[in-house]
Design an enzyme around this catalytic site. Sequence first.
Site, PDB file in Angstrom:
ATOM      1  N   HIS A  61     -11.553  -0.829   2.865  1.00  0.00           N
ATOM      2  CA  HIS A  61     -11.854   0.595   2.990  1.00  0.00           C
ATOM      3  C   HIS A  61     -13.293   0.728   3.479  1.00  0.00           C
ATOM      4  CE1 HIS A  61      -8.112   2.151   1.336  1.00  0.00           C
ATOM      5  NE2 HIS A  61      -8.176   1.177   0.445  1.00  0.00           N
ATOM      6  N   GLN A  90      -7.316   7.352  -0.856  1.00  0.00           N
ATOM      7  CA  GLN A  90      -8.213   7.593  -1.982  1.00  0.00           C
ATOM      8  C   GLN A  90      -8.843   8.984  -1.850  1.00  0.00           C
ATOM      9  OE1 GLN A  90      -8.377   4.925  -4.106  1.00  0.00           O
ATOM     10  NE2 GLN A  90      -7.536   3.363  -2.774  1.00  0.00           N
ATOM     11  N   ILE A 125       5.295  -1.973   8.590  1.00  0.00           N
ATOM     12  CA  ILE A 125       4.822  -0.592   8.707  1.00  0.00           C
ATOM     13  C   ILE A 125       3.298  -0.577   8.785  1.00  0.00           C
ATOM     14  CG2 ILE A 125       4.774   1.677   7.590  1.00  0.00           C
ATOM     15  CD1 ILE A 125       7.367   0.645   6.068  1.00  0.00           C
ATOM     16  N   ALA A 138       0.009   5.436   1.837  1.00  0.00           N
ATOM     17  CA  ALA A 138      -0.485   5.451   0.454  1.00  0.00           C
ATOM     18  C   ALA A 138       0.134   4.305  -0.333  1.00  0.00           C
ATOM     19  CB  ALA A 138      -0.174   6.793  -0.206  1.00  0.00           C
ATOM     20  N   GLY A 139      -0.076   3.077   0.162  1.00  0.00           N
ATOM     21  CA  GLY A 139       0.526   1.917  -0.485  1.00  0.00           C
ATOM     22  C   GLY A 139       1.877   1.608   0.114  1.00  0.00           C
ATOM     23  N   ASP A 143       0.590  -4.489  -2.150  1.00  0.00           N
ATOM     24  CA  ASP A 143      -0.013  -3.165  -2.274  1.00  0.00           C
ATOM     25  C   ASP A 143       1.036  -2.166  -2.785  1.00  0.00           C
ATOM     26  OD1 ASP A 143      -2.051  -1.306  -2.274  1.00  0.00           O
ATOM     27  OD2 ASP A 143      -2.007  -0.930  -0.120  1.00  0.00           O
ATOM     28  N   HIS A 162      -2.890  -7.953  -5.252  1.00  0.00           N
ATOM     29  CA  HIS A 162      -3.149  -6.550  -4.908  1.00  0.00           C
ATOM     30  C   HIS A 162      -1.859  -5.754  -5.092  1.00  0.00           C
ATOM     31  CE1 HIS A 162      -5.311  -3.594  -1.971  1.00  0.00           C
ATOM     32  NE2 HIS A 162      -4.607  -2.955  -2.886  1.00  0.00           N
ATOM     33  N   ARG A 188     -16.078  -3.909  22.398  1.00  0.00           N
ATOM     34  CA  ARG A 188     -17.537  -3.794  22.339  1.00  0.00           C
ATOM     35  C   ARG A 188     -18.064  -3.881  20.906  1.00  0.00           C
ATOM     36  NH1 ARG A 188     -16.578   0.585  25.957  1.00  0.00           N
ATOM     37  NH2 ARG A 188     -16.855  -0.074  28.128  1.00  0.00           N
ATOM     38  N   HIS A 199      -0.365  -2.147  -7.338  1.00  0.00           N
ATOM     39  CA  HIS A 199      -0.695  -0.990  -8.177  1.00  0.00           C
ATOM     40  C   HIS A 199       0.425  -0.578  -9.131  1.00  0.00           C
ATOM     41  CE1 HIS A 199      -4.358  -0.032  -5.878  1.00  0.00           C
ATOM     42  NE2 HIS A 199      -3.672  -0.386  -4.813  1.00  0.00           N
TER      43      HIS A 199
END
Length: 389
Positions: free
Chosen positions: A198, A144, A253, A308-309, A277, A62, A230, A64
């Site tokens: 997501h 996204q 983070i 954002a990554g 990521d 994973h 719950r 980008h």
Amino acid sequence: MRTLWTNAALYLPDGRREQGRLLVDETGRIEAAGGAELTASGPVRQIDAEGLTMLPGFVDVHMHGGNGYNVMDARYESLDGISRFHAAHGTTAFLATTNTSTGERIREALRCAAAAVERGVGGAELAGIHLEGPFLDVVRRGAQRKEDVRPPTPEEIDQFLEAGGGHIRLVTLAPELPGGLEAVRRFRGRGVTVSAGHSDATYAQMEAAVEAGVTHTTHHFNGMRPLHHREPGLAGAGLLLSELTTELIADGIHVHPAVVRLLFAVKSPGRVCMITDAVGCCGLPDGDYGHVRMTGGQVYLKDGETLAGSSLTMLQALRNVLAFTGLPLEAVLPSLTSVPARQVGLDGRKGTLEAGKDADFLLVDDELRLVATYVRGREVYRREEPAAE
């Protein structure tokens, strides 16, 4: 010519060898691995790795981008640049991971990545594609774009599979969407590992998703319904359902160090899949990069609130997990090597230092600083030593 590496502290599936030896054949495959008893007949080039540790190369399923390059650039030069940058930080194989976008832009990125898989790149091996979205839950879409998130349809799935040319190994989707379970079965029928991510799925919805074929979760705890006493949600399902392997961004983070420790304690390293990521600004100075801003290595949308990554590398992820969990190196290594390889069907040739597998390995010093990276027996990175005064 065959190469015999000697005198390394070598990490094999059954433990550490203090005077380890690795015999690599002319094709870049491991012929044998073991201790001082391993010998090689016939012509062989010997390399003494005394004082260094040899680790199996890291597999990042994973990722980008990095060093200013992005998978969504849909350019061979970007994928080659990504592979070279991450090879310099311990990655020896990776999946080019797409972002949610328009159908045509995703297909363009898929076609480019598929062509690069077949052509080859200069650093870490581009071993396939991870399709992250666009079949995501708008509530948990993270960075996204809302306009690009949509439910799956058989037609669009088939378009993506065709554009990927048989190289899509992993897909992230929200199984609770209309048509979500059918999408799981459709991807699984084509040999693609399906990850829930997501997603706002409940625990019961995740049980149904696992029954349909989901075996993985995307950046666990992030971009999903959180654990509640719950309603355990996807976060709880990942912890409790043995069929699920959980991705983890261990940058301190995205997930608190104590929760990193919790995940390893509950799942065991054999069900934790370390990822970066990493996005395009990974490796660059702090600043604004398109729609994101990086400050202190933390990457957010310019709203300052939405992650954002990351700017994480696999080698730093290893160091972080060792620090966060207190586990020994041999316990953590599978989460960066054999587990990701297994999850995306690469374990026949990646993930461990064993006979018959690709000679993908790292040489590191006693402080886990990278000295050199090898992919299929070929050196793709070596640390520059300071010039003698």
